[in-house]
Scaffold this motif. Structure first.
Motif, PDB file in Angstrom:
ATOM      1  N   VAL A   1      -8.898   6.580  13.846  1.00  0.00           N
ATOM      2  CA  VAL A   1      -7.470   6.372  13.642  1.00  0.00           C
ATOM      3  C   VAL A   1      -6.879   5.739  14.895  1.00  0.00           C
ATOM      4  O   VAL A   1      -6.954   6.300  15.986  1.00  0.00           O
ATOM      5  CB  VAL A   1      -6.745   7.698  13.326  1.00  0.00           C
ATOM      6  CG1 VAL A   1      -5.249   7.460  13.144  1.00  0.00           C
ATOM      7  CG2 VAL A   1      -7.338   8.351  12.085  1.00  0.00           C
ATOM      8  N   LEU A   2      -6.279   4.552  14.713  1.00  0.00           N
ATOM      9  CA  LEU A   2      -5.658   3.837  15.823  1.00  0.00           C
ATOM     10  C   LEU A   2      -4.167   4.111  15.921  1.00  0.00           C
ATOM     11  O   LEU A   2      -3.602   4.105  17.003  1.00  0.00           O
ATOM     12  CB  LEU A   2      -5.880   2.328  15.660  1.00  0.00           C
ATOM     13  CG  LEU A   2      -7.327   1.872  15.544  1.00  0.00           C
ATOM     14  CD1 LEU A   2      -7.389   0.378  15.257  1.00  0.00           C
ATOM     15  CD2 LEU A   2      -8.100   2.217  16.807  1.00  0.00           C
ATOM     16  N   LYS A   3      -3.543   4.330  14.758  1.00  0.00           N
ATOM     17  CA  LYS A   3      -2.099   4.555  14.723  1.00  0.00           C
ATOM     18  C   LYS A   3      -1.711   5.145  13.384  1.00  0.00           C
ATOM     19  O   LYS A   3      -2.306   4.845  12.363  1.00  0.00           O
ATOM     20  CB  LYS A   3      -1.346   3.237  14.928  1.00  0.00           C
ATOM     21  CG  LYS A   3       0.176   3.375  14.823  1.00  0.00           C
ATOM     22  CD  LYS A   3       0.903   2.116  15.209  1.00  0.00           C
ATOM     23  CE  LYS A   3       2.404   2.209  15.041  1.00  0.00           C
ATOM     24  NZ  LYS A   3       3.049   3.384  15.554  1.00  0.00           N
ATOM     25  N   VAL A   4      -0.693   5.983  13.409  1.00  0.00           N
ATOM     26  CA  VAL A   4      -0.043   6.430  12.185  1.00  0.00           C
ATOM     27  C   VAL A   4       1.058   5.410  11.924  1.00  0.00           C
ATOM     28  O   VAL A   4       1.916   5.191  12.783  1.00  0.00           O
ATOM     29  CB  VAL A   4       0.546   7.846  12.325  1.00  0.00           C
ATOM     30  CG1 VAL A   4       1.243   8.256  11.042  1.00  0.00           C
ATOM     31  CG2 VAL A   4      -0.543   8.848  12.704  1.00  0.00           C
ATOM     32  N   LEU A   5       1.014   4.757  10.778  1.00  0.00           N
ATOM     33  CA  LEU A   5       1.999   3.734  10.420  1.00  0.00           C
ATOM     34  C   LEU A   5       2.971   4.331   9.421  1.00  0.00           C
ATOM     35  O   LEU A   5       2.582   4.705   8.316  1.00  0.00           O
ATOM     36  CB  LEU A   5       1.310   2.514   9.815  1.00  0.00           C
ATOM     37  CG  LEU A   5       2.226   1.366   9.413  1.00  0.00           C
ATOM     38  CD1 LEU A   5       2.841   0.706  10.646  1.00  0.00           C
ATOM     39  CD2 LEU A   5       1.466   0.348   8.575  1.00  0.00           C
ATOM     40  N   SER A   6       4.231   4.418   9.823  1.00  0.00           N
ATOM     41  CA  SER A   6       5.245   5.033   8.968  1.00  0.00           C
ATOM     42  C   SER A   6       6.158   3.982   8.353  1.00  0.00           C
ATOM     43  O   SER A   6       6.194   2.827   8.785  1.00  0.00           O
ATOM     44  CB  SER A   6       6.086   6.024   9.772  1.00  0.00           C
ATOM     45  OG  SER A   6       6.882   5.329  10.708  1.00  0.00           O
TER      46      SER A   6
ATOM     47  N   THR B   1       0.835  -1.208   0.000  1.00  0.00           N
ATOM     48  CA  THR B   1       0.000   0.000   0.000  1.00  0.00           C
ATOM     49  C   THR B   1       0.868   1.257   0.000  1.00  0.00           C
ATOM     50  O   THR B   1       0.624   2.183  -0.772  1.00  0.00           O
ATOM     51  CB  THR B   1      -0.944  -0.001   1.219  1.00  0.00           C
ATOM     52  OG1 THR B   1      -1.824  -1.112   1.117  1.00  0.00           O
ATOM     53  CG2 THR B   1      -1.752   1.284   1.295  1.00  0.00           C
ATOM     54  N   LEU B   2       1.868   1.280   0.863  1.00  0.00           N
ATOM     55  CA  LEU B   2       2.745   2.455   0.926  1.00  0.00           C
ATOM     56  C   LEU B   2       3.504   2.653  -0.380  1.00  0.00           C
ATOM     57  O   LEU B   2       3.574   3.771  -0.894  1.00  0.00           O
ATOM     58  CB  LEU B   2       3.729   2.332   2.088  1.00  0.00           C
ATOM     59  CG  LEU B   2       3.150   2.519   3.491  1.00  0.00           C
ATOM     60  CD1 LEU B   2       4.182   2.173   4.548  1.00  0.00           C
ATOM     61  CD2 LEU B   2       2.651   3.938   3.685  1.00  0.00           C
ATOM     62  N   THR B   3       4.069   1.588  -0.916  1.00  0.00           N
ATOM     63  CA  THR B   3       4.881   1.733  -2.127  1.00  0.00           C
ATOM     64  C   THR B   3       4.022   2.050  -3.349  1.00  0.00           C
ATOM     65  O   THR B   3       4.390   2.916  -4.143  1.00  0.00           O
ATOM     66  CB  THR B   3       5.742   0.477  -2.382  1.00  0.00           C
ATOM     67  OG1 THR B   3       4.915  -0.676  -2.455  1.00  0.00           O
ATOM     68  CG2 THR B   3       6.786   0.304  -1.289  1.00  0.00           C
ATOM     69  N   LYS B   4       2.882   1.391  -3.465  1.00  0.00           N
ATOM     70  CA  LYS B   4       1.999   1.644  -4.610  1.00  0.00           C
ATOM     71  C   LYS B   4       1.527   3.090  -4.650  1.00  0.00           C
ATOM     72  O   LYS B   4       1.453   3.712  -5.710  1.00  0.00           O
ATOM     73  CB  LYS B   4       0.792   0.707  -4.546  1.00  0.00           C
ATOM     74  CG  LYS B   4      -0.239   0.956  -5.624  1.00  0.00           C
ATOM     75  CD  LYS B   4      -1.448   0.067  -5.449  1.00  0.00           C
ATOM     76  CE  LYS B   4      -2.538   0.494  -6.400  1.00  0.00           C
ATOM     77  NZ  LYS B   4      -3.850   0.047  -5.975  1.00  0.00           N
ATOM     78  N   ASN B   5       1.226   3.632  -3.491  1.00  0.00           N
ATOM     79  CA  ASN B   5       0.698   4.995  -3.399  1.00  0.00           C
ATOM     80  C   ASN B   5       1.773   6.044  -3.143  1.00  0.00           C
ATOM     81  O   ASN B   5       1.456   7.216  -2.956  1.00  0.00           O
ATOM     82  CB  ASN B   5      -0.378   5.056  -2.314  1.00  0.00           C
ATOM     83  CG  ASN B   5      -1.590   4.241  -2.688  1.00  0.00           C
ATOM     84  OD1 ASN B   5      -2.353   4.627  -3.567  1.00  0.00           O
ATOM     85  ND2 ASN B   5      -1.758   3.093  -2.056  1.00  0.00           N
ATOM     86  N   LYS B   6       3.034   5.611  -3.097  1.00  0.00           N
ATOM     87  CA  LYS B   6       4.177   6.514  -2.886  1.00  0.00           C
ATOM     88  C   LYS B   6       4.000   7.350  -1.619  1.00  0.00           C
ATOM     89  O   LYS B   6       4.140   8.571  -1.621  1.00  0.00           O
ATOM     90  CB  LYS B   6       4.400   7.396  -4.106  1.00  0.00           C
ATOM     91  CG  LYS B   6       4.705   6.583  -5.349  1.00  0.00           C
ATOM     92  CD  LYS B   6       4.892   7.444  -6.555  1.00  0.00           C
ATOM     93  CE  LYS B   6       5.197   6.537  -7.739  1.00  0.00           C
ATOM     94  NZ  LYS B   6       5.263   7.215  -8.992  1.00  0.00           N
ATOM     95  N   LEU B   7       3.679   6.648  -0.520  1.00  0.00           N
ATOM     96  CA  LEU B   7       3.426   7.294   0.764  1.00  0.00           C
ATOM     97  C   LEU B   7       4.555   7.039   1.746  1.00  0.00           C
ATOM     98  O   LEU B   7       5.190   5.990   1.706  1.00  0.00           O
ATOM     99  CB  LEU B   7       2.131   6.753   1.377  1.00  0.00           C
ATOM    100  CG  LEU B   7       0.848   6.950   0.581  1.00  0.00           C
ATOM    101  CD1 LEU B   7      -0.292   6.181   1.235  1.00  0.00           C
ATOM    102  CD2 LEU B   7       0.520   8.415   0.456  1.00  0.00           C
TER     103      LEU B   7
END
Length: 169
Positions: A148-153, A130-136
């Motif tokens: 929101v339970l957590k910000v996942l970095s 998800t992160l790589t596909k969306n460049k996040l």
């Protein structure tokens, strides 16, 4: 130099994920939500953008969830959003606009971009995808009600794999 994004792009390849055994199939709940909920800093649509950037700076974080009046996730504001201001001094007053106005200004459509989210049941490998596909650089773990339970970095993921390496023979 390798960036965190470079590392995740390397890790997302199946042959590289296999190096961690079954670990990438663990859920985000197992890895990051074991001990209850972490403190999640956030801002509301009606707060000033400068307040959001103040929280980002003072807390040493990269981004914040943006919540509506019902405390539901509607957007994201991050340190990289400051690039929109750049060195154009005429743009500085936008920092005193509301978060809602600031985010709408950033979008070519004039709408707040819907945040990309994952759930507690998302696997680590799917979160990487998800992160790589969306460049996040980060996403939000949300429950079925949109809280929101957590910000996942990216660094959370890299750190979890680093610590898992000790367990792998």
């Amino acid at each position: 130099l390798m960036s965190q994004t470079d590392i995740l792009n390397f890790l997302k390849k199946p042959k590289n994920l296999k190096l961690w055994g079954d670990f990438p199939n663990k859920t985000l709940r197992e890895l990051f939500l074991k001990d209850g909920s972490a403190k999640v800093f956030s801002v509301k649509l009606g707060q000033k953008a400068i307040e959001a950037f103040d929280i980002i700076s003072n807390k040493g974080i990269h981004g914040l969830p943006v919540l509506n009046e019902a405390n539901k996730l509607v957007g994201n504001i991050s340190a990289s959003d400051l690039r929109a201001i750049g060195y154009n001094m005429e743009m500085i007053p936008r920092l005193w606009a509301t978060v809602e106005s600031f985010l709408k200004f950033l979008s070519p459509e004039g709408e707040i971009r819907k945040p990309v989210v994952v759930t507690p049941e998302t696997t680590l490998k799917d979160a990487i995808a998800t992160l790589t596909k969306n460049k996040l650089h980060h996403t939000f773990i949300v429950d079925t009600s949109g809280n929101v339970l957590k910000v996942l970095s990216q660094i959370d993921i890299i750190g979890s794999l680093y610590h898992a390496a000790d367990e792998i023979d």
